[in-house]
Enzyme design. Sequence first.
Site, mmCIF file in Angstrom:
data_model
loop_
_atom_site.group_PDB
_atom_site.id
_atom_site.type_symbol
_atom_site.label_atom_id
_atom_site.label_comp_id
_atom_site.label_asym_id
_atom_site.label_seq_id
_atom_site.Cartn_x
_atom_site.Cartn_y
_atom_site.Cartn_z
ATOM 1 N N HIS A 1 66.389 -6.898 12.141
ATOM 2 C CA HIS A 1 66.330 -7.074 13.330
ATOM 3 C C HIS A 1 65.033 -7.355 13.422
ATOM 4 C CE1 HIS A 1 66.157 -6.270 17.613
ATOM 5 N NE2 HIS A 1 67.352 -6.275 17.827
ATOM 6 N N ASP B 1 75.488 -5.899 15.690
ATOM 7 C CA ASP B 1 76.917 -6.728 15.757
ATOM 8 C C ASP B 1 77.257 -6.324 13.878
ATOM 9 O OD1 ASP B 1 74.138 -9.379 16.506
ATOM 10 O OD2 ASP B 1 76.336 -8.806 17.350
#
Length: 375
Positions: free
Chosen positions: A261, A312
């Site tokens: 991320h 996700d």
Amino acid sequence: MADKPARGLADVVAASTALSDVDGVAGRLYYRGYDIHDLAGRTSFEECVHLLVRGTLPTTAELDTLVAELAEARTIGASAQAVLPHVIRSGTPMEALRTLVSALSVDDPDASDSGAEANQRKAVRLVAQMPMLVATYHAARTGGAAPDPVVDLGIAGNFLLQITGSRPSPRAAEIFDECLVLHADHTMNASTFTARVVAATLSDMHSAITAAMGALRGPLHGGANEAVMKTMQSIDGGVDGVEAYVRQTLDAHGKLMGFGHRVYKTEDPRATHLRRISEELADSTGDRGYYKMSRRMEEVVFDVKGLYPNVDFFAASVYHYLGIPTDLFTPVFAVSRMSGWTAHVIEQHLDNRLIRPDSEYIGERDQKWVPIEER
Ligand code: SDX
């Protein structure tokens, strides 16, 4: 001379917002000051929509009013219906839905009005319409008709009803509602930033949201959840095949979808909840395979590359267990993020300045022009 840009604008503060905040070091996410750990599983998606779009967690009366407005707005209009037969013929669901979202503006009475009250009305319509759009699209491409939404189910429950064709269990509806809360907003992610750039030209909300849909589709952003599921489905040997797959991918300098991320340097707090939910659904469905593969992949990726799962990663197994088709995983992300996107457009229009950064020129200089005959 402009300075060199931070690649991907990493760590660049591109906007001021009161909607959400992320502490990437501590792994914390806040919606208007409320910790996601306090909201997840305890606040409905409709309450979350009220918080983001209208600014406060609602009272019971305020929530009843919003729920009634959302129910009233659950129609997708003649223009989107007219486009539907064309967009189901080819392309991915996100390509189709990008076009369908744009078509919603044709029948929206406030389409060209970006005033505060009109934007509020459009936000409610778009939040209500997005799940209907996905369900109507899915029904059309499968040759059926989506069941009508029912009054005693909220956005989450009605979405599962319309996509699966069966009324969800109360727990399944609660779980999906929690997923929608977890995905609602996330500071200056690529699709939200896209929406704000478009809104900052004083363009309209539907234009901003259509642009955001285009950004969300990408596998580096919202498209990752679908890619995670496809990755797990592609691994031979199930759990036993995970380590070899991860090592091969990393050795080839490939990306493992659902990991890493830009902001979080530790676990994405949303993954914490989605991991828990995935385990619960694995147990309740008796289909523990994808949960066990996910846990094994998480373990190996951290050992080899020190990367954490993002929102996700576990969302993939959760949506699979809920019976959502894999190619609708990213549209599900859009169903939730519609609340954040519309709230950011409202915020941008309320205190706007054109978003126009500088750039560093790296091309040729002092070129001598000659006529085409001499080139
Ligand atoms: C979302 O921004 C948001 O808030 C987004 C989101 C939201 O709620 O809106 O949180 C939702 O989009 C989550 C991210 C979904 N995308 C993926 O899961 C795709 C896989 N992830 C990577 O592509 C990557 O981690 C990004 C795109 C998410 C972040 O990319 P960065 O910040 O540009 O990091 P990078 O690509 O420069 O990687 C830094 C290092 C590199 O190693 P080195 O070359 O320096 O040795 O980490 C490695 C990368 O190779 N790395 C990965 C990796 N992610 C980073 N290596 C393998 N697999 C990965 N997934």
